[in-house]
Write a protein that holds these residues in place. Sequence first.
Motif, PDB file in Angstrom:
ATOM      1  N   SER A  41      -7.554   5.183   2.577  1.00 14.70           N
ATOM      2  CA  SER A  41      -6.240   5.167   1.927  1.00 14.70           C
ATOM      3  C   SER A  41      -5.362   6.223   2.582  1.00 14.70           C
ATOM      4  CB  SER A  41      -6.378   5.541   0.451  1.00 14.70           C
ATOM      5  OG  SER A  41      -7.116   4.593  -0.232  1.00 14.70           O
ATOM      6  N   ALA A  42      -4.116   6.258   2.134  1.00 20.74           N
ATOM      7  CA  ALA A  42      -3.205   7.311   2.584  1.00 20.74           C
ATOM      8  C   ALA A  42      -3.661   8.640   1.989  1.00 20.74           C
ATOM      9  CB  ALA A  42      -1.801   6.981   2.126  1.00 20.74           C
ATOM     10  N   THR A  47       1.412   8.060  -0.698  1.00 20.81           N
ATOM     11  CA  THR A  47       2.076   6.786  -1.007  1.00 20.81           C
ATOM     12  C   THR A  47       3.138   6.995  -2.106  1.00 20.81           C
ATOM     13  OG1 THR A  47      -0.001   5.696  -0.489  1.00 20.81           O
ATOM     14  CG2 THR A  47       1.686   4.336  -1.515  1.00 20.81           C
ATOM     15  N   GLU A  74      -1.284   5.046   5.459  1.00 25.16           N
ATOM     16  CA  GLU A  74      -2.655   4.786   5.899  1.00 25.16           C
ATOM     17  C   GLU A  74      -2.794   5.008   7.398  1.00 25.16           C
ATOM     18  OE1 GLU A  74      -1.502   3.451   3.195  1.00 25.16           O
ATOM     19  OE2 GLU A  74      -3.207   3.487   1.820  1.00 25.16           O
ATOM     20  N   PHE A 136      -5.062  -1.384   2.477  1.00 22.19           N
ATOM     21  CA  PHE A 136      -3.825  -1.664   1.743  1.00 22.19           C
ATOM     22  C   PHE A 136      -2.798  -2.470   2.538  1.00 22.19           C
ATOM     23  CE2 PHE A 136       0.340   0.689   0.588  1.00 22.19           C
ATOM     24  CZ  PHE A 136       0.578   0.027  -0.609  1.00 22.19           C
ATOM     25  N   ARG A 154      -0.447  -1.691  -5.052  1.00 21.29           N
ATOM     26  CA  ARG A 154      -0.968  -0.343  -5.225  1.00 21.29           C
ATOM     27  C   ARG A 154      -2.454  -0.356  -5.559  1.00 21.29           C
ATOM     28  NH1 ARG A 154       2.469   3.930  -5.651  1.00 21.29           N
ATOM     29  NH2 ARG A 154       0.567   4.948  -4.933  1.00 21.29           N
ATOM     30  N   GLY A 155      -3.173   0.545  -4.947  1.00 21.06           N
ATOM     31  CA  GLY A 155      -4.624   0.600  -5.155  1.00 21.06           C
ATOM     32  C   GLY A 155      -5.373  -0.405  -4.298  1.00 21.06           C
ATOM     33  N   GLY A 156      -4.656  -1.074  -3.385  1.00 21.94           N
ATOM     34  CA  GLY A 156      -5.216  -2.214  -2.661  1.00 21.94           C
ATOM     35  C   GLY A 156      -6.199  -1.901  -1.544  1.00 21.94           C
ATOM     36  N   SER A 157      -6.428  -0.615  -1.231  1.00 26.28           N
ATOM     37  CA  SER A 157      -7.415  -0.315  -0.182  1.00 26.28           C
ATOM     38  C   SER A 157      -8.813  -0.768  -0.589  1.00 26.28           C
ATOM     39  CB  SER A 157      -7.462   1.189   0.102  1.00 26.28           C
ATOM     40  OG  SER A 157      -6.242   1.601   0.638  1.00 26.28           O
ATOM     41  N   ASP A 158      -9.093  -0.731  -1.883  1.00 30.31           N
ATOM     42  CA  ASP A 158     -10.396  -1.229  -2.350  1.00 30.31           C
ATOM     43  C   ASP A 158     -10.552  -2.694  -1.928  1.00 30.31           C
ATOM     44  OD1 ASP A 158     -10.669   1.189  -3.726  1.00 30.31           O
ATOM     45  OD2 ASP A 158      -9.971   0.361  -5.634  1.00 30.31           O
TER      46      ASP A 158
HETATM   47  N1  ASP Z   1      -2.330   4.114  -0.611  1.00 34.72           N
HETATM   48  C1  ASP Z   1      -2.212   2.959  -1.489  1.00 34.72           C
HETATM   49  C2  ASP Z   1      -1.830   3.412  -2.883  1.00 34.72           C
HETATM   50  O1  ASP Z   1      -1.694   4.573  -3.145  1.00 34.72           O
HETATM   51  C3  ASP Z   1      -3.437   2.108  -1.504  1.00 34.72           C
HETATM   52  C4  ASP Z   1      -4.668   2.771  -2.081  1.00 34.72           C
HETATM   53  O2  ASP Z   1      -4.735   3.987  -2.190  1.00 34.72           O
HETATM   54  O3  ASP Z   1      -5.606   2.043  -2.421  1.00 34.72           O
HETATM   55  O4  ASP Z   1      -1.627   2.579  -3.724  1.00 34.72           O
END
Ligand code: ASP
Length: 601
Positions: A41-42, A47, A74, A136, A154-158
């Motif tokens: 992730s970033a 982000t 990222e 992401f 958001r949260g999409g790196s998973d």
């Molecule tokens: N950097 C992105 C976010 O903060 C993706 C992630 O962290 O999963 O939403």
Amino acid sequence: MALLVQKYGGTSVGSVERIRAVARRVADTRADGHDVVVVVSAMGHSTDELMAQALAISPEPPQRELDMLLATGEQVSIALLAMALQAEGVPAVSMTGPQVGIVTESTHGRARILEVRTERLQRRLQEGQVVVVAGFQGTSAGSGGTPEITTLGRGGSDTSAVALAAALGAEACEIYTDVPGVLTTDPRKVPDAQLMEQVSCDEMLELASLGAAVLHPRAVEIARNYAVPLVVRSSWTAGAGTRLFSRSGRRVGREGLELGKPVDGAELLEHQAVLALAHVPDHPGMAARLFEALSSEGLSVDLIVQATHEGNSNDIAFTLDAADLPRAEAVCRALLGDAGELRAEAGLAKLSIAGAGILGRPGVAARLFDSLGRVGISLRMIATSEVRVSCLIQGDQGDKALRTAAQTFELEEHQLHHNPAPGGVGEPEVRGVALDNGQAQLTVTNVPDRPGSAAQLCRVLADAGLSLDTIVQSERRRQTAAGPCRDIAFTLPRADRERARAALQPLLQHWGEAVLSEGPAIARVSAVGAGMPATAGTAARMFRALADGGVNIEMIATSEIRISCVVAEADGIPALRAVHGAFGLGGQQRHRAEGTEAPQG
Ligand code: ASP
Ligand code: ADP
Ligand code: MG
């Protein structure tokens, strides 16, 4: 050599020091004999910071430019991690989502992954390199659209990590984060939250969509659908973390990776009855007393809904097996005395569709309701969740409803079930609890009481890309100039309410007497457990915990493996703690997210 995909979140790569620590961890994994693809992730909150800069320039930044901006976060961390790995003597190369070939839809801001073209990545692995991939992000090149950088939400790196693991057929996908794994609830809100050794994908999907931000729901969906072994662990310690498991088998074909069929089963439960209580006095403890009385008589209830405050009274309705109706009616009458009205009705059936990512795809519930409406089937009660949509219908329409659902979602015979036994025997009734402070409560009063009304409401919202959650259709009917009407209350993400208002406007006008209103600020507390259908009295215990904590319940909506209560916003944390404690989820161990203050309380 077995291939592992490891994903490190923002806090885990939040500083140069931490990036070095991640590099050492990856080097160790490699020294153990694994090939490794790392998704990052970033760094830290970058982000959020980029987002704040965009919003400072424009209240509604163009989506394309926003993706262009957010995707840079990222890119910083992949380059630094690849350098850190090389400094450790590990051959490594960084790659952006487009370079890896993560092909997505062209929808900016929430693109779904269609395909991962792994050739370039595989070549690097064969050369003995660790590939560090930007989470992401992806590219719409090859999906028929113009090549553009897209982000997954958001949260999409998973989701990037699990999709890569699925496409590469990795041995496992490990999500490294700032907590020891999936806990019974958010340790920032409840200090004695405990680590779960394992959790089913269905439970995790429910929890993630109800506020447990530790995993992106779409990541769990991919893990479930493609049978990717998924583990959530701490970046700081060597603990085993939490293992996700799923009973659904591996799917064939990987085209349209995230577009696979969201519904993979339908079932009909016959001989159901509904008991509807209207004008029940609205004070803490009412729901607890009612469901405790039912449970102490050995009566098992299925779906429960409560909404509609008119003056200071509630409507509560629940379903149960028709054979239990006379006894349940007697219990309710004894409890209500002269207060409130009671209406009992047998001869009903419950139709359910099951799958994954149902709330994440607003069209699914709408399609079910549409198709039932078209064949003249009225919906008496509705329950939606991330893994299931259920509705109560007239019993003599059961078979037609099941056939309609099967056609609508192209289900095969073996995916249809008649009167299945309750699932989840031997599983915990509540495995985890979650709090969502980001929802708003809306009510449409005077919805015409005819087949298709609820469907229309869901349809216009779905067409605007909005998923409504915790939908409650009142049992109370009202006569208006436009004929008999009911109310429908629902919650949806607060950020979506203006879009919902705009989308609903033409329909409200068409209905004539219908009015949309917004309730006060709310929080939603939910309990999730696969053992719920097989355990009596779970709802009663949850309502008792809230009552004893002095929390009034504004709205109740349940689904097979979850119970959600809407409460006043200020009651959110006390309600979460009360429910967590009541199900014995707390323990000795104190967990807290790394890089945060110890939680208060
Ligand atoms: N950097 C992105 C976010 O903060 C993706 C992630 O962290 O999963 O939403
Ligand atoms: P990352 O940056 O590693 O992706 P996130 O912030 O997205 O991390 O997710 C981890 C956070 O999720 C934890 O710090 C915790 O506060 C929160 N969280 C919410 N619910 C849960 C839960 N049930 N178990 C663990 N963590 C949870
Ligand atoms: Mg995350």
